[in-house]
Design a protein around this motif. Sequence first.
Motif, short mmCIF file in Angstrom:
data_model
loop_
_atom_site.label_atom_id
_atom_site.label_comp_id
_atom_site.label_asym_id
_atom_site.label_seq_id
_atom_site.Cartn_x
_atom_site.Cartn_y
_atom_site.Cartn_z
N THR A 191 40.16 -14.22 11.21
CA THR A 191 38.59 -15.15 11.50
C THR A 191 38.53 -16.38 10.40
O THR A 191 37.84 -17.21 11.01
N LYS A 192 38.62 -15.58 9.23
CA LYS A 192 38.88 -16.84 7.90
C LYS A 192 39.13 -15.72 6.24
O LYS A 192 39.38 -14.63 6.52
N ILE A 196 44.43 -17.85 10.76
CA ILE A 196 42.97 -17.93 11.75
C ILE A 196 43.97 -17.39 12.74
O ILE A 196 44.97 -18.37 13.03
#
Length: 142
Positions: A48-49, A95
Amino acid sequence: MNINLSRWLIAIAASSVTLISVAPAQAHHAFAAEFDAKQPLDLSGTITKAKWVNPHSWLYFDVTGPDGKVTNWGVEFGAPNSLANAGLAKSDLKIGQPVRIRGFRSKNGEAFGYSVFVTLADGRTIQTGGAQDAPTSEAPRP
């Protein structure tokens, strides 16, 4: 001669203060201060990051539990330079791509940990951690 002795003592005192103040800075980033060597992690999820920062980079990824609940985990990596030397670039951490992390859980019991190895979508496994006081045995293998 007294003035020279005083200057010499002041120089020694100043040097001692400098050396003493360095130890807490090194201890701040110790593995044992934040992570538990008795709680290994082996998690797979979706990126996600990625934070590519000094002194430690971080990777965040969603893990779906057996009950279907999604938990966002964050794991500490080494410094960007050490990651690059190991063959990992920030562009490798896209991502939405799958990732597997093997390492150790944080002492506070939250969804954070210390990554020792990352396995990327292309199958490469790269060592991401190298803290001096991290466990000498590897995180669990497949």
